[in-house]
Design a protein around this motif. Structure first.
Motif, short mmCIF file in Angstrom:
data_model
loop_
_atom_site.label_atom_id
_atom_site.label_comp_id
_atom_site.label_asym_id
_atom_site.label_seq_id
_atom_site.Cartn_x
_atom_site.Cartn_y
_atom_site.Cartn_z
N LEU A 1 2.34 3.34 3.20
CA LEU A 1 2.23 2.53 4.41
C LEU A 1 3.62 2.20 4.93
N SER B 1 0.84 -1.19 0.00
CA SER B 1 0.00 0.00 0.00
C SER B 1 0.88 1.24 0.00
N SER C 1 -6.45 0.15 4.29
CA SER C 1 -5.44 -0.75 3.75
C SER C 1 -5.90 -2.19 3.91
#
Length: 216
Positions: free
Chosen positions: A15, A12, A47
């Motif tokens: 992240l 992601s 996420s």
């Protein structure tokens, strides 16, 4: 519980472990650690759950990380104050600030599974060298100060740890900051007396009257 710190490719964008820990702190502060789960955190970060495991091994590792992050907000200074009393007052005040800001840390910081960093304990033991030469006694004193702070703070923040914690009514047994300060000074007085009893060479000298008898 070990934390996997090996760098891995995140699935992601944006992240990272720091982002995850910061989000977990927000959830724990708002809803308590019981509400904190990898699925809840994935929702918070928009996420996938599996993406989180690329940065944090499991929930235990996550609780360890947020406990350390909470403590890092109020670090013990290096070096410690030269005066042992001032060092203990400072440590107690910093811990009080941590627990008031993050009441859940009262539980996680006392769990070996979630927090086992002895850096602060070593700091306190070293600072107590001005009171006692016995490292075992110094460790017991440090644990006593920690336990005192936690015990008083539980009373102080109990309303925040229970459902309906936003109620304005407070228990008449709730500890105030003034109670905290008074009790801490009483504890430090007791530590000093105990150290003097166990190390006579540190006790104040008494002068004998003529003939070898102590003064009346």
């Amino acid at each position: 519980m070990a934390i996997d710190k090996q760098p891995r490719q995140a699935s992601s964008p944006g992240l990272s472990r720091d982002v995850i820990v910061a989000a977990a702190l927000r959830v724990a502060d708002a809803e308590g650690v019981a509400a904190l789960s990898m699925r809840r955190l994935a929702t918070e970060l928009d996420s996938g759950v599996m993406s989180l495991y690329r940065h944090v091994a499991n929930k235990d590792a996550l609780l360890t990380a947020i406990t350390q992050a909470a403590c890092d907000e109020h670090p013990y200074p290096d070096p410690a104050p030269d005066d042992w009393r001032e060092a203990m007052r400072l440590a107690a005040r910093l811990d009080w600030e941590v627990y008031c800001a993050h009441p859940w840390a009262l539980v996680t910081s006392s769990s070996a599974r979630h927090f086992s960093d002895t850096t602060c304990l070593d700091w306190m033991v070293d600072a107590l060298a001005g009171l006692t030469d016995d490292p075992g006694l110094a460790r017991s004193f440090a644990i006593a100060v920690w336990s005192y702070v936690q015990g008083v703070c539980i009373q102080h923040v109990a309303q925040q740890l229970l459902p309906g914690g936003d109620e304005r009514e407070q228990s008449p047994l709730r500890a105030t900051e003034a109670d905290f300060e008074t009790g801490l000074e009483t504890l430090l007085d007791g530590m000093e007396q105990r150290a003097l009893r166990t190390a006579p060479s540190r006790a104040p000298r008494t002068f004998s009257a003529p003939g070898g008898r102590p003064p009346a």
